[in-house]
Motif scaffolding. Structure first.
Motif, PDB file in Angstrom:
ATOM      1  N   ASN A 283      36.505  49.745  43.616  1.00 43.38           N
ATOM      2  CA  ASN A 283      36.195  48.598  42.757  1.00 43.38           C
ATOM      3  C   ASN A 283      37.226  47.476  42.892  1.00 43.38           C
ATOM      4  OD1 ASN A 283      33.847  49.632  41.791  1.00 43.38           O
ATOM      5  ND2 ASN A 283      34.783  50.586  39.993  1.00 43.38           N
ATOM      6  N   ASP A 284      38.457  47.856  43.279  1.00 41.73           N
ATOM      7  CA  ASP A 284      39.509  46.826  43.456  1.00 41.73           C
ATOM      8  C   ASP A 284      39.098  45.801  44.509  1.00 41.73           C
ATOM      9  OD1 ASP A 284      40.926  48.164  41.622  1.00 41.73           O
ATOM     10  OD2 ASP A 284      42.332  49.126  43.018  1.00 41.73           O
TER      11      ASP A 284
ATOM     12  N   GLU B 225      36.755  43.407  42.851  1.00 40.24           N
ATOM     13  CA  GLU B 225      37.458  42.536  41.908  1.00 40.24           C
ATOM     14  C   GLU B 225      38.307  41.519  42.666  1.00 40.24           C
ATOM     15  OE1 GLU B 225      39.533  45.199  39.288  1.00 40.24           O
ATOM     16  OE2 GLU B 225      37.615  46.058  38.602  1.00 40.24           O
TER      17      GLU B 225
ATOM     18  N   ASP C  59      38.283  37.598  42.420  1.00 33.62           N
ATOM     19  CA  ASP C  59      39.496  36.854  42.056  1.00 33.62           C
ATOM     20  C   ASP C  59      39.815  35.768  43.073  1.00 33.62           C
ATOM     21  OD1 ASP C  59      39.671  38.491  39.923  1.00 33.62           O
ATOM     22  OD2 ASP C  59      41.252  39.801  40.751  1.00 33.62           O
TER      23      ASP C  59
END
Lengths: 307, 405
Positions: free
Chosen positions: A196-197, A200, A204
């Motif tokens: 999931n990073d 994200e 971002d």
């Protein structure tokens, strides 16, 4: 004084008679032997048999192309083209349906109960017989089925729509239902493995959802897509149930043709058909190799799973 | 290379004591011989189950509901298995998969006998071991399928009749404005009729191409030299006809199995269908108005035979097998199968006595009606069907061409 020294010697086992080689070599050569004996050898035998003559179980060792001539003269070419066309079309439709579904299931669905129910719904079909999975559609699409009742009842049509069943449409539809789980599962697994990073971080850094999908999720989900393609397209080519039950044998496909040939002991033409299918499969391998070359080939695709 | 050879020989030398060698050889023999040993054990285990006979069927409709009467009449237990009736599948099961290891009796459509005899798969029958054989009509006893002249001592018997019938087709008389049986109806309802356009059906294999060929012969559309063995050219001409009819939209579907026939009749998908007679009974149980045609042009007459597998000789249960065979020629089987399916066995004449002595008098009326109908059907000339005609593969290939069109 002499002393007899008795030393215990472990009883000899089968392994003791085999040359001392590293375990890896044994398992690798054992696997290769199994693969050669169980898969390659029968395939080679099929190819050899397809060039022979005979009747029933009596085979005459005179090389000939007769079986190939027979196969193509009875409409075998059209049947193969139809089988590949239908299986290819349904696989693409499955991919378009399964990818967003798998993405939602892996990353979108946060409710565990819904997730569990969805897993169950995807698994249950595997516990049913293939015929039971598709036969239900007959009462939905049949001449007196639910769909025709609604169409007639609402005045959309004056006569029952006949092509809903025992047609190519029906075969396509039957395949979509039957092979949806085989496309969803591999994609779900590969999407679940995406950290999931990454998603994200992509957001971002200002990437839109579409950009994240195209540049992060799709490349990382490629192993699942390739696996889903293989698990859907190949078994569909060999499926004898859907085409028979939904197509009413108006739409002859590969597996039904093999059954028909075996049913009259026509093993030689069946072997010729199998050899042609093998050639088609090899051609697909080559196509896949070229298609995946830009992303590092098949090894490159699956390398993403090592992250 | 040389080093590894040295390692191997040293290793073998070190461990190959006489005792170890014998132990290894024994273990090796067990592994290599395991399939044969298991096969032998299985055979012996099966022979040990006294009072059980096993039979392979190729049509579910040959099974008389359950085996209660069989068990009561013979004192034996029957274990049945059904496979599809394609001759290739049956012959593969018997000749390649050794069905005789698992079954005492095998049954299928007559016509496969020569292959079974040539393959050494079945035993010659001892007709004296079946008391009901002798009263069977001579026309059935001497059926060319069951009796073969293979030696100077002519007329060896290799099979007994299980059941026979003459097949036509089912239709909805009221809906189509056709008369009901015993009035005749034409096969055109299946093959070429405006009233059944898009609502007729036939089967998907060579048998149904054969029937279309018989239809063309009887309607003067095709000259057929020998209806029992259609030539490749005749098969092709018939396929051309069926393709034209298919393209004109005549056929709703080409069914594969018995359940398909019943399903499309019940669901109202078709108004005329070439089907097995029991399918009409099944469809009518669901409230249908189906009748089985008194065919105008021809009937396809068929017989399922029963054969004793060669392996029975080693199993030592031949007496039990003959007891079972005699039952299939008895009033017991007749009384069960005829009212249920409309088929006749070899001795329907024994049914009246059987019914009277077993309190089944009400069945006799149904049996009389069935026999009367059968007599009418068998009075037509064409044709006794063989499961393996000379040009079987060519005929199926032409039927595949129809399905591919």
């Amino acid at each position: 004084m002499t002393t007899n020294v008795y030393t215990y010697r472990k009883p000899a086992g089968l392994r003791d008679y085999l040359p001392r080689l590293p375990a890896g070599v044994w398992s690798l050569s054992g696997f290769s032997l199994l693969w050669f004996g169980g898969i390659v050898l029968p395939l080679l035998a099929i190819i050899v048999v397809s060039f022979l003559q005979g009747r029933g179980l009596n085979i005459n060792f005179d090389p000939t192309f007769l079986q190939y001539e027979r196969f193509f003269s009875y409409g075998g070419g059209e049947m193969l083209a139809r089988s590949v066309r239908i299986a290819g079309t349904v696989t693409i439709v499955e991919l378009l349906l399964a990818f967003p579904f798998a993405l939602w299931l892996a990353k979108g669905c946060k409710n565990n109960t819904v997730k569990l129910l969805t897993f169950t719904a995807l698994t249950v079909p595997f516990f049913l017989s293939p015929a039971a999975r598709v036969i239900v559609w007959r009462s939905v699409f049949g001449i007196n089925g639910a769909v025709n009742q609604v169409l007639l009842g609402t005045g959309i049509v004056d006569e029952p729509v006949l092509w809903l069943i025992f047609s190519e449409f029906a075969v396509h539809f039957g395949f979509i239902g039957a092979f949806f789980p085989t496309m969803v599962w591999p994609i779900f697994l590969s999407v679940s493995l995406i950290d999931n990073d990454f998603l994200e971080a992509s957001g971002d850094l200002g990437a839109s959802r579409l950009r994240t999908l195209l540049h992060i999720i799709l490349p990382l989900a490629l192993p699942g897509i390739v696996a889903g393609f293989v698990f859907t397209f190949i078994p569909m080519l060999g499926d004898a149930v859907v085409a028979s039950h939904m197509g009413g044998n108006n739409v002859l496909m590969l597996a039904a043709q093999v059954q028909s040939l075996i049913g009259v002991s026509n093993f030689l033409v069946a072997a010729a058909l199998a050899a042609v299918v093998l050639a088609i499969m090899l051609a697909f391998q080559v196509l896949l190799w070229f298609a995946l070359k830009p992303v590092g080939g098949l090894a490159g695709v699956f390398a993403s799973l090592r992250r | 290379m040389a080093k590894s050879k040295k390692i191997i020989s040293k290793h073998l030398y070190y461990h190959l004591s006489r005792r170890n060698f014998i132990k290894g050889a024994a273990a090796g023999s067990v592994i290599v011989g395991a399939p044969a040993i298991l096969k032998g054990l299985t055979r012996r285990a099966k022979a040990a189950e006294k009072g059980v006979v096993r039979m392979l069927f190729t049509a579910p409709t040959m099974i008389p509901g359950d085996w209660t009467r069989f068990e009561k009449d013979t004192g034996l237990k029957m274990e049945d298995t059904v496979i599809k009736d394609d001759p290739g599948i049956f012959l593969t099961e018997v000749q390649v998969n050794d069905a005789g290891d698992r079954f005492d009796m095998i049954s299928t459509l007559s016509g496969t006998e020569q292959s079974l005899i040539d393959g050494g798969n079945i035993l010659q029958m001892e007709t004296s071991a079946m008391p009901n054989w002798s009263g069977m009509p001579a026309s059935i006893q001497s059926m060319p399928y069951l009796v073969r002249d293979l030696s100077p001592s002519a007329g060896k018997v290799w099979g007994v009749p299980l059941a026979m019938n003459a097949d036509s087709f089912g239709y909805l008389p009221k809906k189509l404005g056709e008369k009901r049986p015993p009035e005749e109806a034409s096969w055109s309802l299946v093959f070429e009729n405006e009233k059944t356009m898009g609502r007729s059906s036939t089967g998907d294999n060579y048998i149904y191409l054969w029937e279309a060929l018989a239809y063309l012969k009887h309607t003067g559309q095709l000259a057929v030299k020998d209806i029992l063995n259609p030539s490749p050219a005749e098969a092709k001409a018939t396929a051309d006809f069926l393709i034209k009819r298919k393209e004109a939209g005549q056929f709703r579907l080409f069914w594969k199995i018995f359940d398909d026939q019943v399903a499309v009749m019940k669901n109202g998908e078709v108004d005329a269908i070439r089907c097995w007679e029991p399918a009409v009974n099944e469809a009518n149980k669901a409230g249908g108005d189906w009748v089985y045609a008194t065919a105008k042009e021809f009937y396809l007459k068929w017989m399922h035979g029963i054969y004793i597998t060669s392996q029975v000789e080693d199993r030592g249960n031949i007496d039990e097998v003959y007891t079972a065979l005699n039952w299939f020629l008895s009033g017991g089987y007749a009384s069960a199968i005829t009212p249920l399916r409309g088929y006749l066995n070899g001795r329907p004449d024994l049914a009246v006595d059987y019914n009277n002595s077993n309190g089944l008098e009400d069945i006799t009326t149904a049996m009389d009606a069935a026999q009367e109908k059968m007599a009418l059907k068998f009075a037509k000339e064409d044709f006794w069907f063989s499961a393996v005609p000379e040009n079987l593969q060519e005929m199926q290939a032409q039927m595949d061409r129809v399905l591919n069109a």
